[in-house]
Scaffold this motif. Structure first.
Motif, short mmCIF file in Angstrom:
data_model
loop_
_atom_site.label_atom_id
_atom_site.label_comp_id
_atom_site.label_asym_id
_atom_site.label_seq_id
_atom_site.Cartn_x
_atom_site.Cartn_y
_atom_site.Cartn_z
N LYS A 71 2.62 -3.77 8.03
CA LYS A 71 3.55 -2.89 8.76
C LYS A 71 3.13 -1.42 8.69
O LYS A 71 3.82 -0.55 9.22
CB LYS A 71 4.96 -3.02 8.14
CG LYS A 71 5.59 -4.40 8.25
CD LYS A 71 6.03 -4.68 9.68
CE LYS A 71 6.77 -6.00 9.80
NZ LYS A 71 8.18 -5.90 9.50
N ALA A 72 2.00 -1.15 8.04
CA ALA A 72 1.63 0.24 7.76
C ALA A 72 1.42 1.04 9.05
O ALA A 72 1.88 2.19 9.16
CB ALA A 72 0.36 0.27 6.91
N TYR A 73 0.73 0.48 10.04
CA TYR A 73 0.43 1.24 11.26
C TYR A 73 1.72 1.65 11.99
O TYR A 73 1.89 2.80 12.38
CB TYR A 73 -0.47 0.43 12.20
CG TYR A 73 -0.65 1.09 13.55
CD1 TYR A 73 -1.43 2.23 13.69
CD2 TYR A 73 -0.01 0.59 14.68
CE1 TYR A 73 -1.57 2.87 14.91
CE2 TYR A 73 -0.15 1.21 15.91
CZ TYR A 73 -0.93 2.35 16.02
OH TYR A 73 -1.05 2.97 17.23
N ALA A 74 2.63 0.68 12.17
CA ALA A 74 3.86 0.97 12.90
C ALA A 74 4.70 2.02 12.19
O ALA A 74 5.22 2.95 12.82
CB ALA A 74 4.67 -0.32 13.07
N VAL A 75 4.81 1.92 10.86
CA VAL A 75 5.60 2.89 10.09
C VAL A 75 4.94 4.26 10.13
O VAL A 75 5.59 5.29 10.32
CB VAL A 75 5.79 2.41 8.64
CG1 VAL A 75 6.49 3.47 7.79
CG2 VAL A 75 6.59 1.11 8.60
N GLY A 76 3.61 4.29 9.96
CA GLY A 76 2.87 5.55 9.97
C GLY A 76 2.97 6.26 11.31
O GLY A 76 3.16 7.49 11.37
N VAL A 84 0.85 -1.19 0.00
CA VAL A 84 0.00 0.00 0.00
C VAL A 84 0.89 1.24 0.00
O VAL A 84 2.00 1.22 0.52
CB VAL A 84 -0.94 0.05 1.23
CG1 VAL A 84 -2.03 -1.00 1.12
CG2 VAL A 84 -0.15 -0.12 2.53
N LYS A 85 0.35 2.31 -0.58
CA LYS A 85 1.06 3.58 -0.52
C LYS A 85 0.53 4.36 0.68
O LYS A 85 -0.68 4.56 0.80
CB LYS A 85 0.85 4.39 -1.80
CG LYS A 85 1.63 5.71 -1.76
CD LYS A 85 1.28 6.60 -2.93
CE LYS A 85 1.99 7.95 -2.77
NZ LYS A 85 1.56 8.93 -3.78
N GLY A 124 5.67 10.55 1.26
CA GLY A 124 4.93 9.33 0.94
C GLY A 124 5.88 8.15 0.84
O GLY A 124 7.03 8.29 0.45
N THR A 125 5.38 6.97 1.20
CA THR A 125 6.22 5.77 1.15
C THR A 125 5.37 4.55 0.85
O THR A 125 4.15 4.55 1.06
CB THR A 125 6.99 5.59 2.48
OG1 THR A 125 7.87 4.50 2.38
CG2 THR A 125 6.04 5.35 3.65
N VAL A 126 6.02 3.50 0.35
CA VAL A 126 5.34 2.24 0.06
C VAL A 126 5.69 1.25 1.17
O VAL A 126 6.87 1.05 1.48
CB VAL A 126 5.77 1.68 -1.31
CG1 VAL A 126 5.11 0.32 -1.56
CG2 VAL A 126 5.41 2.65 -2.42
N VAL A 127 4.67 0.64 1.77
CA VAL A 127 4.88 -0.31 2.86
C VAL A 127 3.99 -1.52 2.67
O VAL A 127 3.02 -1.49 1.93
CB VAL A 127 4.56 0.34 4.24
CG1 VAL A 127 5.53 1.45 4.55
CG2 VAL A 127 3.13 0.85 4.30
#
Length: 636
Positions: free
Chosen positions: A541-546, A519-520, A534-537
């Motif tokens: 892992k999206a919540y932790a990175v965000g 997801v972007k 913006g980043t691709v993850v």
């Protein structure tokens, strides 16, 4: 005039000099008596002007081209120092440490990042031999340097640390040499090289075991460019290996890649400093200067041949495949052209870096560069600062993803169904894509068996799939995993070393692409997307990175007169939020007691003003904030 016999790097050469010059030479501490009466010889490391050597005294059967390969920090450079001392190439002093590591970054980090060449002269059983040594890097990020160096060799010294034994990169380098069908001489180190114990026996083994190059001096000139550097005054200096013929000053040569013709200005060998020669012959390794002024003219892997004597070009090198991409921008846009020139000159010396022009609303014009790994990226950035005095902004590293398009319009626009995405800003929407693909690597971990449990847990948290596990001796285990590349690119190596008290080693190779739920993730400031962040993850892992990104931004963005909402969003869904509180005047300062409704009225009026200001106010993210948020740091 007085006849002198000088010995440059161990070879006696008869010269003629004026008596006054001879007297001056005789007074130098580097001079010693030679076998002839009342004559002196000059060491090649002295500061006097160098005389040209005659390389015709070394027939092909007396030439040995070899490389030193090993895992990182197993003592390659130390062994190379002793070999240089034993052959008289350099003076024997206590200061000889990493002699071939010429870059400042190499000396600071204690690692080799550039393969370096040195020609050694050695007498064995009454014969004079020319030994061309190439010292190579050990870290996995610089394996391209190793593979290039092996193309100019017929044999290798495989160094193994007596304390650590066989490590991951030892295996990888062994297979590189094995596949190239080179003679392999195994050497156990960390018991000998520093003191020079038995090092001379290694030289003798090189002569005995490594075959001479299979070339013919009577063939037309065929020279492989296996490395190059840029000199501000002399232009491009090409390191060449001759696979046929001979070359000398005045020859007209042609590049098989550009078809341009050049006149040779100088040829020579590296001892390890430049030592001019009259000619270079088939089987020898040296350097060539031919007035190439543009960095694009010297392609590594190019074949050089004599004008009007074309030859079949050598296979060259398989182009390096970038594993990590990062945006690079000048701190000040007025420095754009200077930085462009610096990057071009540095990529001549490091051809594994790929360059694409890029631009950003916040950071201006720049480039998206591709590297073989994170250490490679850091070293490149450090070399830019040290060698070219360039200050840059480097964005967070990303990996190249692929998307299989389902939209006929997009397929027509791109001209193909599968596209590669190296910039998160260009990541296509899920509605127009049938499948996302992420790059994977086959990772090899060698570790003492007491750390297996911790390492397996670490690999599982990085979405790795175990492929193999085997004991290579009583106490050490080799694990093989398929890793998503973006899970190991930033901090996996550090985490592995930390868990294993520094004993585990790691190596990886490309393993293609696999389908992934990608997801972007957009970063919004007061509802407006900031493209650069913006980043691709992976969706998991999206919540932790965000959350981590929002927290870093909260610390980096200065407070305004209105509230700033920092949000991480997947499409229209917000998954994390932080708030930068507004500066506010104490409107109740003059209220001493009185009715509460008066205070509420003042607070309500202030809140309405802040709300209005938030609608019309723009959040200006300072460049310092971008740098602090985009800088490479592990996601804790």
């Amino acid at each position: 005039m007085l006849s002198l016999v000088t010995r440059a790097a161990g070879v006696w050469v008869r010269l003629r000099r004026a008596c006054s010059t001879a007297a001056l030479l005789c007074s130098q501490p580097c001079m010693e008596k030679c076998p002839a009466d009342h004559v002196v010889f000059s060491r090649p490391y002295s500061s006097q002007k160098k005389e040209k050597l005659d390389m015709s005294i070394f027939p092909v059967e007396n030439i040995r081209n070899f490389s030193i390969i090993a895992h990182v920090d197993h003592g390659k450079s130390t062994l190379a120092d002793r070999l240089l001392e034993i052959t008289g190439t350099i003076a024997k002093t206590d200061q000889n440490k990493q002699v071939l590591d010429k870059l400042q970054v190499e000396r600071e980090r204690g690692i080799t990042v550039k393969a370096q060449t040195a020609s050694l002269f050695y007498s064995y059983e009454g014969m004079n031999y020319l030994l061309n040594l190439i010292d190579t890097p050990g870290h996995v990020d610089f394996s391209y340097e190793v593979s290039r160096s092996l193309s100019a060799c017929q044999g290798v010294i495989l160094v193994v640390d007596a304390n650590e034994g066989i490590q991951a990169q030892t295996m990888a380098n062994f297979y590189l040499a094995f596949e190239a069908q080179l003679a392999i001489i195994p050497v156990i180190n960390k018991i000998s090289a520093k003191l020079g114990t038995n090092v001379e026996k290694v030289l003798q083994e090189v002569i005995e075991k490594v075959p001479p190059p299979s070339v013919n001096i009577r063939d037309p000139l065929k020279a492989l460019v296996f490395d190059s550097t840029f000199d501000h005054y002399r232009g491009v200096i090409a390191n060449i290996a001759l696979f046929g013929g001979e070359v000398q000053k005045g020859h007209k040569i042609v590049s098989a890649h550009t078809r341009k013709t050049y006149e040779v200005n100088e040829v020579g060998i590296l001892t390890p400093n430049e030592q001019p020669t009259h000619k270079l012959y088939a089987g020898q390794v040296g350097y060539l200067i031919a007035g190439m002024k543009e960095v694009t003219e010297a392609q590594i892997g190019d074949t050089l041949y004599l004008h009007k004597q074309p030859v079949e070009p050598l296979p060259g090198f398989k182009s390096a495949k970038p594993m990590v991409f990062a945006g690079m921008y000048p701190v000040d846009q007025s420095e754009y052209n200077n930085l462009k020139s610096a990057i071009e000159k540095l990529t001549l010396n490091d051809s594994s870096v790929t360059i694409h022009r890029d631009s950003s609303l916040a950071l201006g014009a720049g480039w998206r560069l591709g590297f073989l790994g994170l250490l490679h990226l850091e070293v490149f950035n450090q070399r830019l600062e040290q060698e070219y005095n360039a200050s840059v902004i480097l964005t967070a590293p990303t990996v190249p993803y692929k998307a299989v398009l389902s939209s006929a319009k997009l397929i027509k626009e791109h001209g193909k169904e599968e596209i590669t995405v190296i910039n998160p800003a260009e990541f296509p929407d899920k509605s127009s894509v049938s499948e996302y693909l992420e790059p994977t690597v086959l990772g090899t971990i060698i570790t003492p068996d007491e750390y297996i449990g911790k390492i397996i847990t670490l690999c599982q948290t990085r979405r790795a799939v175990q492929k193999d596990m085997m004991y290579i001796d009583e106490h050490r285990v080799m694990l093989k995993y398929i890793f998503p590349l973006n899970e190991i690119v930033v901090d996996f190596y550090d985490a592995l070393k930390s868990l294993s008290s520094g004993y585990a080693s790691f190596d990886y190779e490309d393993a293609g692409y696999q389908a992934a739920d990608l997801v972007k993730m957009d970063i919004l400031l007061n509802g407006n997307s900031v493209e650069e962040l913006g980043t691709v993850v992976h969706k998991d892992k999206a919540y932790a990175v965000g959350k981590a990104m929002c927290e870093r931004l909260k610390d980096a963005i200065p407070r305004q007169l209105f509230e700033i909402a920092i949000q991480a969003a997947l499409g229209s869904k917000v998954i994390a939020r932080e708030t930068v509180k507004a500066y506010r005047k104490n409107v109740l300062a003059k209220c001493y007691g009185g009715d509460i409704t008066r205070k509420m009225k003042l607070l309500k009026r202030q809140a309405e003003g802040k709300k209005k200001m938030r609608k019309i106010g723009n959040v200006e993210v300072p460049k310092d904030a971008f740098i602090s948020v985009l800088k490479r740091q592990s996601e804790k």
